[in-house]
Design a protein around this motif. Sequence first.
Motif, PDB file in Angstrom:
ATOM      1  N   LEU A 183      71.788  58.652 -23.864  1.00 22.25           N
ATOM      2  CA  LEU A 183      71.153  59.446 -22.639  1.00 22.25           C
ATOM      3  C   LEU A 183      71.055  60.773 -23.339  1.00 22.25           C
ATOM      4  CD1 LEU A 183      72.479  57.066 -19.434  1.00 22.25           C
ATOM      5  CD2 LEU A 183      70.548  56.601 -21.317  1.00 22.25           C
ATOM      6  N   ALA A 226      63.802  57.078 -26.493  1.00 24.63           N
ATOM      7  CA  ALA A 226      64.261  55.837 -24.811  1.00 24.63           C
ATOM      8  C   ALA A 226      64.464  54.535 -25.325  1.00 24.63           C
ATOM      9  CB  ALA A 226      63.408  56.728 -23.949  1.00 24.63           C
ATOM     10  N   LEU A 277      64.471  53.035 -20.873  1.00 22.89           N
ATOM     11  CA  LEU A 277      65.583  52.434 -19.985  1.00 22.89           C
ATOM     12  C   LEU A 277      66.164  51.342 -19.117  1.00 22.89           C
ATOM     13  CD1 LEU A 277      65.750  56.390 -18.409  1.00 22.89           C
ATOM     14  CD2 LEU A 277      66.991  55.342 -20.328  1.00 22.89           C
TER      15      LEU A 277
END
Length: 481
Positions: A325, A283, A410
């Motif tokens: 993602l 991430a 994120l």
Amino acid sequence: MRGAAIIVAGRFFLRIIGLVNTILLARLLTPEDFGLIAIGVVIIQILENMSDLSISRAVVKFRDASSEVFDTLFTISLIRGVIVMGIMFALALPAAAFYEDVRITNIFLALGLVSMVKSFRNPRFFEFERDLDFSREFIVSILTKIASVAVSIIVALIFRTYWAIILGIAAGTTMEVVLSFVFRAYRPRLSFKAFNQLIGFMGWLSASSVVIALNNKIGPLVLGRIVGAGPTGSYYIGVQLSNLVGREFAAPIVRALYPGLSSLQGQDLRMRNAFLRGVEAMAAIVAPAAFGLSFISKDATTLVLGEGWDMAAMVLAVLSPIYGLTGMLSGGQSLAMAAGKVRPVFFRELYILIIQLPVLIYTATHYGLEGALWGSVGTGIIYIGLQSRLYAMTVDDHWWRPFWIARRGLGALIPMSIWFWGIRPEVMAIEKLPLIARLLTDCTTGALLYGSTLLALWLLEGRPDGFERQVLGIVKKRRLA
């Protein structure tokens, strides 16, 4: 994660070579050439995945495999090579008629022969991966890539034909097979003695591999018929660039993750924590790189491919974020396989195929390439949901846990996205810079925005143990050294 570091280093060097190859071929060949090759390559990759992924994963799974296991794996690979070649030969004429281009016939025949050569690969070579020794693979990958690139560039320079890509693939495949025996001694024998031992694991995994390949490669097949070879070639190149981050960062981490998770069989909590650490790292690395690539898609495509690839830039801008993602959660398959739960992986891929195929056909037919891209974004969001569900089923945990672990990585995307989507288009001083200067400015700005936001979020949370602490620890050690 030393294994992942080796793979990242190796893949980075390979990407430099591959990038040079892509740049030169894109300038020597046309989007139509890439579109023709994409159709054949997609078919062969779908068929090859029936054996390649299963065999490598089986070697890692069965850590104390006997010679009978390796002989059976070699035999299965050889038989599937014959079958794949036969299917490609049988499809050659019908495919040429379907796509209304006689050149596809020879492309299918040539790729079928290449697949047959690939089936002779030494199964014992995958023992290096099982033992987390990626140095041999690094050497083989480098030599294979050099052979492939050298042949393709030479042929393209002399003949300016799509055969440059095919002959490059053939050269790389031949080199890979030869080196697999050079680095790992093995005298292959035809045998099925370990077939019953392998079929339970390999059956579901092979089925999963086929559906995964269909999900990943169905685009060029559908678009080639609906929008034509030119746009399909742009789509193919755009997807390759969109997957760049996933290949170079997410894939190495996942590749090293599976053998490590397999060694933790029966230790569910440690397996879960190891997977979540990988999600947190991806991430903070993969997601911002994928979004950043989307933000600079037009300039990056112009620099790498030259003029005439506007549609590829559009593909890159739309698909790169969603691939980033999904890449963040891509280790879920390794987690499930390490836990021996291969069946849910198959059904996850089957569900997304059932959704994706009609969406792709409808959007491409009614709205062209751009509509197909946004349809892919929708199915990508659904896929992310299915990935989180697979995690929950595998370790009996909440589906949202990976997103919570990745919250800072994120969250740090928000300021960067606001800058590039809302503010950056209005900053004419940057827009007037030369191409390379503009790219450097955008990359630097994006990295500073993301990095500073990530650090600020970490400090606001009280400096918890996680990816940020590990990175700072590494930096501190290097300074002291």
